[in-house]
Motif scaffolding. Structure first.
Motif, PDB file in Angstrom:
ATOM      1  N   PRO A 255     -42.376 -41.836  21.605  1.00  0.00           N
ATOM      2  CA  PRO A 255     -43.601 -41.977  20.802  1.00  0.00           C
ATOM      3  C   PRO A 255     -44.683 -41.007  21.263  1.00  0.00           C
ATOM      4  O   PRO A 255     -44.964 -40.887  22.454  1.00  0.00           O
ATOM      5  CB  PRO A 255     -44.018 -43.433  21.045  1.00  0.00           C
ATOM      6  N   GLN A 256     -45.259 -40.318  20.300  1.00  0.00           N
ATOM      7  CA  GLN A 256     -46.381 -39.404  20.528  1.00  0.00           C
ATOM      8  C   GLN A 256     -47.352 -39.569  19.363  1.00  0.00           C
ATOM      9  O   GLN A 256     -47.613 -38.608  18.631  1.00  0.00           O
ATOM     10  CB  GLN A 256     -45.895 -37.957  20.626  1.00  0.00           C
ATOM     11  N   TYR A 257     -47.861 -40.753  19.166  1.00  0.00           N
ATOM     12  CA  TYR A 257     -48.696 -41.034  18.007  1.00  0.00           C
ATOM     13  C   TYR A 257     -50.006 -40.249  18.096  1.00  0.00           C
ATOM     14  O   TYR A 257     -50.664 -40.230  19.139  1.00  0.00           O
ATOM     15  CB  TYR A 257     -49.010 -42.523  17.924  1.00  0.00           C
ATOM     16  N   ILE A 258     -50.361 -39.614  16.979  1.00  0.00           N
ATOM     17  CA  ILE A 258     -51.658 -38.946  16.895  1.00  0.00           C
ATOM     18  C   ILE A 258     -52.683 -39.956  16.402  1.00  0.00           C
ATOM     19  O   ILE A 258     -52.472 -40.621  15.380  1.00  0.00           O
ATOM     20  CB  ILE A 258     -51.609 -37.749  15.926  1.00  0.00           C
ATOM     21  N   THR A 259     -53.781 -40.081  17.112  1.00  0.00           N
ATOM     22  CA  THR A 259     -54.879 -40.938  16.664  1.00  0.00           C
ATOM     23  C   THR A 259     -56.183 -40.148  16.719  1.00  0.00           C
ATOM     24  O   THR A 259     -56.414 -39.399  17.669  1.00  0.00           O
ATOM     25  CB  THR A 259     -55.005 -42.217  17.529  1.00  0.00           C
ATOM     26  N   LEU A 260     -56.978 -40.295  15.688  1.00  0.00           N
ATOM     27  CA  LEU A 260     -58.302 -39.669  15.620  1.00  0.00           C
ATOM     28  C   LEU A 260     -59.352 -40.769  15.585  1.00  0.00           C
ATOM     29  O   LEU A 260     -59.222 -41.744  14.843  1.00  0.00           O
ATOM     30  CB  LEU A 260     -58.436 -38.791  14.368  1.00  0.00           C
ATOM     31  N   TRP A 261     -60.408 -40.595  16.373  1.00  0.00           N
ATOM     32  CA  TRP A 261     -61.459 -41.603  16.509  1.00  0.00           C
ATOM     33  C   TRP A 261     -62.796 -40.990  16.128  1.00  0.00           C
ATOM     34  O   TRP A 261     -63.127 -39.880  16.551  1.00  0.00           O
ATOM     35  CB  TRP A 261     -61.500 -42.113  17.953  1.00  0.00           C
ATOM     36  N   ASN A 262     -63.546 -41.696  15.293  1.00  0.00           N
ATOM     37  CA  ASN A 262     -64.844 -41.154  14.869  1.00  0.00           C
ATOM     38  C   ASN A 262     -65.923 -41.457  15.901  1.00  0.00           C
ATOM     39  O   ASN A 262     -65.677 -42.122  16.924  1.00  0.00           O
ATOM     40  CB  ASN A 262     -65.215 -41.662  13.469  1.00  0.00           C
ATOM     41  N   GLN A 263     -67.122 -40.986  15.623  1.00  0.00           N
ATOM     42  CA  GLN A 263     -68.202 -41.115  16.596  1.00  0.00           C
ATOM     43  C   GLN A 263     -68.637 -42.559  16.802  1.00  0.00           C
ATOM     44  O   GLN A 263     -69.279 -42.876  17.812  1.00  0.00           O
ATOM     45  CB  GLN A 263     -69.389 -40.251  16.154  1.00  0.00           C
ATOM     46  N   ALA A 264     -68.293 -43.436  15.867  1.00  0.00           N
ATOM     47  CA  ALA A 264     -68.611 -44.856  16.020  1.00  0.00           C
ATOM     48  C   ALA A 264     -67.541 -45.590  16.824  1.00  0.00           C
ATOM     49  O   ALA A 264     -67.634 -46.808  17.017  1.00  0.00           O
ATOM     50  CB  ALA A 264     -68.755 -45.506  14.647  1.00  0.00           C
ATOM     51  N   GLY A 265     -66.523 -44.849  17.294  1.00  0.00           N
ATOM     52  CA  GLY A 265     -65.460 -45.459  18.077  1.00  0.00           C
ATOM     53  C   GLY A 265     -64.389 -46.122  17.246  1.00  0.00           C
ATOM     54  O   GLY A 265     -63.532 -46.834  17.780  1.00  0.00           O
ATOM     55  N   GLN A 266     -64.396 -45.892  15.925  1.00  0.00           N
ATOM     56  CA  GLN A 266     -63.388 -46.473  15.057  1.00  0.00           C
ATOM     57  C   GLN A 266     -62.161 -45.564  14.972  1.00  0.00           C
ATOM     58  O   GLN A 266     -62.274 -44.334  15.039  1.00  0.00           O
ATOM     59  CB  GLN A 266     -63.938 -46.656  13.639  1.00  0.00           C
ATOM     60  N   LEU A 267     -60.998 -46.169  14.798  1.00  0.00           N
ATOM     61  CA  LEU A 267     -59.792 -45.398  14.516  1.00  0.00           C
ATOM     62  C   LEU A 267     -59.921 -44.839  13.104  1.00  0.00           C
ATOM     63  O   LEU A 267     -59.924 -45.583  12.121  1.00  0.00           O
ATOM     64  CB  LEU A 267     -58.552 -46.291  14.633  1.00  0.00           C
ATOM     65  N   ALA A 268     -60.052 -43.520  12.997  1.00  0.00           N
ATOM     66  CA  ALA A 268     -60.307 -42.889  11.709  1.00  0.00           C
ATOM     67  C   ALA A 268     -59.041 -42.392  11.033  1.00  0.00           C
ATOM     68  O   ALA A 268     -58.990 -42.287   9.805  1.00  0.00           O
ATOM     69  CB  ALA A 268     -61.277 -41.717  11.881  1.00  0.00           C
ATOM     70  N   ALA A 269     -58.014 -42.096  11.822  1.00  0.00           N
ATOM     71  CA  ALA A 269     -56.756 -41.607  11.256  1.00  0.00           C
ATOM     72  C   ALA A 269     -55.660 -41.775  12.296  1.00  0.00           C
ATOM     73  O   ALA A 269     -55.928 -41.798  13.505  1.00  0.00           O
ATOM     74  CB  ALA A 269     -56.870 -40.143  10.832  1.00  0.00           C
ATOM     75  N   ALA A 270     -54.429 -41.881  11.819  1.00  0.00           N
ATOM     76  CA  ALA A 270     -53.296 -42.031  12.735  1.00  0.00           C
ATOM     77  C   ALA A 270     -52.022 -41.574  12.047  1.00  0.00           C
ATOM     78  O   ALA A 270     -51.891 -41.658  10.823  1.00  0.00           O
ATOM     79  CB  ALA A 270     -53.155 -43.480  13.198  1.00  0.00           C
TER      80      ALA A 270
ATOM     81  N   PHE B 295     -63.818 -35.510  15.229  1.00  0.00           N
ATOM     82  CA  PHE B 295     -63.068 -36.642  15.751  1.00  0.00           C
ATOM     83  C   PHE B 295     -62.582 -36.370  17.167  1.00  0.00           C
ATOM     84  O   PHE B 295     -62.300 -35.225  17.531  1.00  0.00           O
ATOM     85  CB  PHE B 295     -61.859 -36.925  14.850  1.00  0.00           C
ATOM     86  N   ALA B 296     -62.472 -37.445  17.923  1.00  0.00           N
ATOM     87  CA  ALA B 296     -61.820 -37.372  19.227  1.00  0.00           C
ATOM     88  C   ALA B 296     -60.339 -37.638  19.020  1.00  0.00           C
ATOM     89  O   ALA B 296     -59.962 -38.616  18.367  1.00  0.00           O
ATOM     90  CB  ALA B 296     -62.428 -38.399  20.170  1.00  0.00           C
ATOM     91  N   THR B 297     -59.503 -36.754  19.561  1.00  0.00           N
ATOM     92  CA  THR B 297     -58.054 -36.874  19.401  1.00  0.00           C
ATOM     93  C   THR B 297     -57.434 -37.493  20.639  1.00  0.00           C
ATOM     94  O   THR B 297     -57.721 -37.063  21.759  1.00  0.00           O
ATOM     95  CB  THR B 297     -57.419 -35.496  19.158  1.00  0.00           C
ATOM     96  N   ARG B 298     -56.588 -38.498  20.407  1.00  0.00           N
ATOM     97  CA  ARG B 298     -55.823 -39.084  21.510  1.00  0.00           C
ATOM     98  C   ARG B 298     -54.360 -39.146  21.086  1.00  0.00           C
ATOM     99  O   ARG B 298     -54.046 -39.678  20.018  1.00  0.00           O
ATOM    100  CB  ARG B 298     -56.309 -40.497  21.844  1.00  0.00           C
ATOM    101  N   ILE B 299     -53.490 -38.611  21.912  1.00  0.00           N
ATOM    102  CA  ILE B 299     -52.046 -38.723  21.697  1.00  0.00           C
ATOM    103  C   ILE B 299     -51.573 -39.891  22.566  1.00  0.00           C
ATOM    104  O   ILE B 299     -51.728 -39.860  23.790  1.00  0.00           O
ATOM    105  CB  ILE B 299     -51.312 -37.434  22.089  1.00  0.00           C
ATOM    106  N   VAL B 300     -51.015 -40.916  21.929  1.00  0.00           N
ATOM    107  CA  VAL B 300     -50.679 -42.132  22.664  1.00  0.00           C
ATOM    108  C   VAL B 300     -49.176 -42.349  22.680  1.00  0.00           C
ATOM    109  O   VAL B 300     -48.478 -42.094  21.688  1.00  0.00           O
ATOM    110  CB  VAL B 300     -51.396 -43.365  22.083  1.00  0.00           C
ATOM    111  N   ALA B 301     -48.683 -42.812  23.818  1.00  0.00           N
ATOM    112  CA  ALA B 301     -47.262 -43.087  23.978  1.00  0.00           C
ATOM    113  C   ALA B 301     -46.927 -44.539  23.684  1.00  0.00           C
ATOM    114  O   ALA B 301     -45.757 -44.903  23.617  1.00  0.00           O
ATOM    115  CB  ALA B 301     -46.819 -42.736  25.392  1.00  0.00           C
ATOM    116  N   SER B 302     -47.954 -45.370  23.495  1.00  0.00           N
ATOM    117  CA  SER B 302     -47.746 -46.777  23.185  1.00  0.00           C
ATOM    118  C   SER B 302     -48.871 -47.259  22.289  1.00  0.00           C
ATOM    119  O   SER B 302     -50.043 -46.908  22.492  1.00  0.00           O
ATOM    120  CB  SER B 302     -47.717 -47.613  24.467  1.00  0.00           C
ATOM    121  N   LEU B 303     -48.524 -48.086  21.315  1.00  0.00           N
ATOM    122  CA  LEU B 303     -49.555 -48.633  20.437  1.00  0.00           C
ATOM    123  C   LEU B 303     -50.481 -49.582  21.168  1.00  0.00           C
ATOM    124  O   LEU B 303     -51.564 -49.903  20.662  1.00  0.00           O
ATOM    125  CB  LEU B 303     -48.912 -49.333  19.244  1.00  0.00           C
TER     126      LEU B 303
END
Length: 391
Positions: free
Chosen positions: A65-80, A13-21
């Protein structure tokens, strides 16, 4: 799952830490939420984004806010994971002030800490939002890495469902239990049928409390979110802020927040307004789904005996019965709820402390506290407010 396997799953997964939804988007967030068995309206994009954008839960307010988001190879939000860097312990309802004080007395910094919770909302619901078990395991791994990278003192996940609490325990977190009071609806035809199930004294007390409100000339009006006007929200906010002021406290939420959820999730909202002589004098706010009603906030501009019980409990119970809603979660704490038909339910939180000595001390404390919670639950269950079932 071994560490090597977990590392491999995280690398998918690609990990992105986001400060805003807004960096995630409502479509992606709510699509992931729709896949969760333990979702609720407080996890929705609308509710969380309103907290942030209104400034109620923002970096300025001590909620970064420091939301953890994981994105799969299809570009979908896989986990948060809803996550905050916290600079205090206000608005959490799982109290760790003693832990913070112990750190300070020993010359250590407890804040900032990492906190996964819905701000100001002690409601159990998914925290590890994921499409599947692989994504959930990767999410936990990223959370552990983030704590190391930020060098915060600790990580806390509040009000996860039991199965997520168990997964966190397996990952090295310490579990803490607590107690809330929920009302369950087996299918009552009306409020009188519910009353008939209670012990005689409790039944009489409820009837007397409701009579006092009626004899004071108070009338109650239920306002569904789809019908609520800006004036309704302005009045509710006045009541909410006034009640905080009466307790010499500052309200966590503001009118901007209430207007945002009123516009964005009206089908989940119920306002109850109390009026006397044609003037509104009190109001309560509840959030609901088709299965659960959540008691949130109430406030009054003038005192009327038992009005709180009528506005925050009895009117909502009637609403549950009429709408065939199975459960009413009355909020944090409050043994007085038992006399009104609410029963104790165990809640969970998960904690990880970086300092080995304090981690050991907290682990010992939690073990003793857990025994106390179990004894408290036994004591409460012995005081069941319902009449014994006929043989």
């Amino acid at each position: 799952m071994t560490n090597q396997t977990t590392e491999q799953s995280a690398s998918q997964f690609a990990t992105r830490i986001v400060a805003s939804l807004s960096e995630v988007g409502q479509t992606a967030w709510d699509e992931l939420l729709g896949l969760q068995a333990d979702a609720n309206p407080f996890l929705s994009f609308t509710f969380l984004h309103a907290l942030h954008e209104s400034g109620s839960a923002s970096e300025k307010a001590g909620w970064q806010p420091q939301y953890i988001t994981l994105w799969n190879q299809a570009g979908q939000l896989a986990a948060a994971l809803p996550l905050y860097v916290k600079y205090h312990s206000y608005g959490e309802y799982v109290f760790d002030w003693a832990w913070a004080d112990a750190y300070q007395r020993n010359g250590l910094e407890y804040y900032p800490k990492l906190l996964s919770a819905i701000p100001f909302t002690p409601v159990t619901g998914g925290r590890l939002l994921a499409r599947d078990a692989t994504a959930r395991a990767a999410l936990i791994k990223v959370l552990q890495s983030l704590r190391r990278d930020t060098q915060t003192s600790s990580t806390h996940i509040l009000y996860p469902p039991a199965e997520q609490a168990e997964a966190l325990q397996q990952a090295g977190f310490m579990l803490r239990s607590g107690v809330q009071f929920h009302w369950l609806n087996p299918g009552y035809r009306d409020f009188d049928e519910f009353l008939a199930t209670l012990e005689r004294k409790k039944r009489k007390n409820i009837v007397a409390e409701r009579r006092k409100v009626a004899e004071a000339g108070v009338r109650l009006r239920r306002v569904r979110g789809v019908d609520a006007t800006e004036a309704d929200w302005v009045f509710f906010n006045r009541c909410y802020a006034h009640t905080y002021a009466e307790h010499r406290s500052t309200p966590y939420l503001n009118l901007d927040f209430f207007l945002r959820i009123g516009a964005g999730m009206p089908h989940n909202i119920l306002l109850i307004v109390a009026e006397r002589d044609g003037r509104p004098i009190a109001s309560s706010l509840l959030i609901h789904t088709g299965q659960t009603l959540y008691g949130r906030y109430w406030g009054a501009l003038e005192f009327v005996p038992c009005l709180h019980f009528e506005t925050a409990y009895y009117q909502p119970l009637e609403f549950c019965i009429e709408q065939k809603i199975a459960c009413f979660e009355g909020g944090a704490q409050g043994e007085h709820k038992m006399a009104r038909g609410f029963l104790p339910q165990k809640t969970w939180s998960a904690h990880w402390l970086a300092h080995p000595g304090f981690a050991d001390a907290v682990a010992n404390f939690l073990e003793q506290e857990a025994d106390g919670i179990d004894s408290y639950m036994d004591e409460l269950n012995d005081r069941n407010p319902f009449r014994p079932a006929p043989p």
